[in-house]
Design a protein around this motif. Structure first.
Motif, PDB file in Angstrom:
ATOM      1  N   ILE A  52      -9.541 -50.505   3.116  1.00  0.00           N
ATOM      2  CA  ILE A  52      -9.680 -51.553   4.141  1.00  0.00           C
ATOM      3  C   ILE A  52      -9.552 -50.980   5.547  1.00  0.00           C
ATOM      4  CG2 ILE A  52      -8.645 -53.685   5.038  1.00  0.00           C
ATOM      5  CD1 ILE A  52      -7.669 -54.202   2.112  1.00  0.00           C
ATOM      6  N   LEU A  53      -8.529 -50.128   5.753  1.00  0.00           N
ATOM      7  CA  LEU A  53      -8.242 -49.617   7.101  1.00  0.00           C
ATOM      8  C   LEU A  53      -9.119 -48.430   7.496  1.00  0.00           C
ATOM      9  CD1 LEU A  53      -4.331 -49.756   6.961  1.00  0.00           C
ATOM     10  CD2 LEU A  53      -5.851 -51.370   8.132  1.00  0.00           C
ATOM     11  N   TYR A  54      -9.468 -47.625   6.499  1.00  0.00           N
ATOM     12  CA  TYR A  54     -10.225 -46.396   6.804  1.00  0.00           C
ATOM     13  C   TYR A  54     -11.449 -46.281   5.889  1.00  0.00           C
ATOM     14  CZ  TYR A  54      -5.549 -45.641   8.669  1.00  0.00           C
ATOM     15  OH  TYR A  54      -4.358 -45.806   9.313  1.00  0.00           O
ATOM     16  N   PRO A  55     -12.402 -47.186   6.043  1.00  0.00           N
ATOM     17  CA  PRO A  55     -13.573 -47.195   5.145  1.00  0.00           C
ATOM     18  C   PRO A  55     -14.407 -45.914   5.211  1.00  0.00           C
ATOM     19  CG  PRO A  55     -13.920 -48.637   7.054  1.00  0.00           C
ATOM     20  CD  PRO A  55     -12.484 -48.231   7.078  1.00  0.00           C
ATOM     21  N   LYS A  56     -14.301 -45.147   6.302  1.00  0.00           N
ATOM     22  CA  LYS A  56     -15.105 -43.928   6.447  1.00  0.00           C
ATOM     23  C   LYS A  56     -14.350 -42.664   6.033  1.00  0.00           C
ATOM     24  CE  LYS A  56     -18.138 -45.747  10.060  1.00  0.00           C
ATOM     25  NZ  LYS A  56     -18.688 -45.560  11.426  1.00  0.00           N
ATOM     26  N   ALA A  57     -13.119 -42.850   5.543  1.00  0.00           N
ATOM     27  CA  ALA A  57     -12.343 -41.692   5.065  1.00  0.00           C
ATOM     28  C   ALA A  57     -12.743 -41.422   3.616  1.00  0.00           C
ATOM     29  CB  ALA A  57     -10.847 -41.967   5.198  1.00  0.00           C
ATOM     30  N   PHE A  58     -13.953 -40.943   3.431  1.00  0.00           N
ATOM     31  CA  PHE A  58     -14.544 -40.853   2.091  1.00  0.00           C
ATOM     32  C   PHE A  58     -13.779 -39.927   1.145  1.00  0.00           C
ATOM     33  CE2 PHE A  58     -18.161 -41.780   5.025  1.00  0.00           C
ATOM     34  CZ  PHE A  58     -18.385 -43.075   4.603  1.00  0.00           C
ATOM     35  N   GLU A  59     -13.356 -38.769   1.644  1.00  0.00           N
ATOM     36  CA  GLU A  59     -12.647 -37.819   0.790  1.00  0.00           C
ATOM     37  C   GLU A  59     -11.307 -38.396   0.320  1.00  0.00           C
ATOM     38  OE1 GLU A  59     -13.615 -34.947  -0.471  1.00  0.00           O
ATOM     39  OE2 GLU A  59     -15.588 -35.328   0.419  1.00  0.00           O
ATOM     40  N   THR A  60     -10.599 -39.012   1.256  1.00  0.00           N
ATOM     41  CA  THR A  60      -9.295 -39.590   0.912  1.00  0.00           C
ATOM     42  C   THR A  60      -9.454 -40.782  -0.022  1.00  0.00           C
ATOM     43  OG1 THR A  60      -8.498 -38.929   3.097  1.00  0.00           O
ATOM     44  CG2 THR A  60      -7.130 -40.472   1.867  1.00  0.00           C
ATOM     45  N   ARG A  61     -10.486 -41.575   0.229  1.00  0.00           N
ATOM     46  CA  ARG A  61     -10.734 -42.726  -0.660  1.00  0.00           C
ATOM     47  C   ARG A  61     -11.055 -42.253  -2.072  1.00  0.00           C
ATOM     48  NH1 ARG A  61     -15.079 -46.645   1.833  1.00  0.00           N
ATOM     49  NH2 ARG A  61     -14.840 -47.507  -0.269  1.00  0.00           N
ATOM     50  N   ARG A  62     -11.808 -41.154  -2.182  1.00  0.00           N
ATOM     51  CA  ARG A  62     -12.139 -40.615  -3.500  1.00  0.00           C
ATOM     52  C   ARG A  62     -10.867 -40.145  -4.216  1.00  0.00           C
ATOM     53  NH1 ARG A  62     -15.548 -37.215  -1.829  1.00  0.00           N
ATOM     54  NH2 ARG A  62     -17.354 -38.597  -1.919  1.00  0.00           N
ATOM     55  N   ALA A  63      -9.987 -39.489  -3.453  1.00  0.00           N
ATOM     56  CA  ALA A  63      -8.710 -39.052  -4.022  1.00  0.00           C
ATOM     57  C   ALA A  63      -7.854 -40.258  -4.407  1.00  0.00           C
ATOM     58  CB  ALA A  63      -7.970 -38.176  -3.016  1.00  0.00           C
TER      59      ALA A  63
END
Length: 275
Positions: A52-63
């Motif tokens: 929700i807060l960091y939709p463009k943090a793709f690497e972190t979201r994948r982790a």
């Protein structure tokens, strides 16, 4: 000049992306700490907040997706251990009292058998009007109002009354029938717990009192519950709660195993796609 502007814009974007990934990474680290401490709900909330807060943090979201799967797996595995322990406890309670009941099951017609108090088996209660109680192996309790007499009363419901005037009354039975045996009129009406107008719970609450039973039909008929019948209700009522608990635990165990299988498949497919 134009090149400097472009370079500056690219630098800002890179720094911005790095800043987003850094903040998202901090959330992920907090989620990992919560997970390691066994705070599964907190961990899941933190992981969800990254999207929700960091939709463009793709690497972190994948982790985060990988961590969420670990959380869900461990949560279900711990739940399974707890449920297995509860099941063993309830099963021991059941094994300790099941011999106090008569078990009836027609192997040809019934998939699920019924438990009832020995004092209420049909052979001991011929030619008697009374309320009969039973519970099946899944913990589903029911009551049968039985009438025996020289003429039909065509009853479809019953009302139970305590000495202080309080009462409970069933709705019309969804399953009733009548027959005749050597001139004797026999009527039966079945009621399931939860669809009995609270009659069984009322009797259990007043099991130490004299309870009058009014058969509701075309002709009036009344009787009084014997102490043995009231005790039969109390015993079967207790057994029903125990068997119902065992059924619910088994259901939850099955659901937990299905969730574990599902999460492991997701983790396996993620490993395959990543390799």
């Amino acid at each position: 000049m134009k090149k400097l502007i472009i370079f500056a814009c690219i630098s800002c974007m890179l720094f911005s992306c790095e800043d987003v990934e850094k903040k998202a990474g901090e959330k992920l680290q907090a989620a990992r700490i919560a997970f390691e401490q066994g705070n599964y709900n907190e961990a899941k909330i933190l992981i969800d907040s990254i999207k929700i807060l960091y939709p463009k943090a793709f690497e972190t979201r994948r982790a985060g997706i990988g961590l969420m799967q670990e959380v869900e797996l461990q949560e279900q595995e711990k739940s399974l251990v707890y449920l297995d322990s509860m099941l063993q406890t309830k099963q021991k309670e059941f094994d300790a009292i099941k011999n106090k009941f008569t078990f009836e099951k027609d192997a040809e017609y019934q998939k699920i058998g019924n438990y009832l108090h020995p004092s209420q088996v049909i052979e001991k209660n011929l030619h008697r009007s009374f309320l009969r109680f039973q519970v099946n192996e899944k913990g589903e309790m029911s009551m049968t109002s039985i009438y025996c007499g020289p003429r039909n009363i065509h009853h479809i419901a019953v009302k139970v009354i305590a000495p202080d005037g309080s009462f409970a009354e069933t709705p019309a039975s969804k399953d009733s029938y009548e027959t005749t045996d050597l001139g004797e009129k026999i009527e039966k009406a079945d009621f399931k717990l939860g669809e009995d107008g609270n009659v069984m719970a009322f009797i259990n609450l007043n099991k130490d009192k004299n309870i009058k039973v009014n058969y509701l039909g075309e002709h009036p008929y009344s009787t009084t519950m014997t102490p043995a019948d009231r005790q039969a209700l109390a015993s079967v009522y207790e057994l029903a709660q125990l068997l119902s608990s065992i059924t619910e635990i088994n259901k939850n165990i099955e659901e937990a195993n299905l969730k574990i299988e599902f999460v492991k498949k997701k983790m396996g497919s993620a490993d395959t796609s990543g390799s």
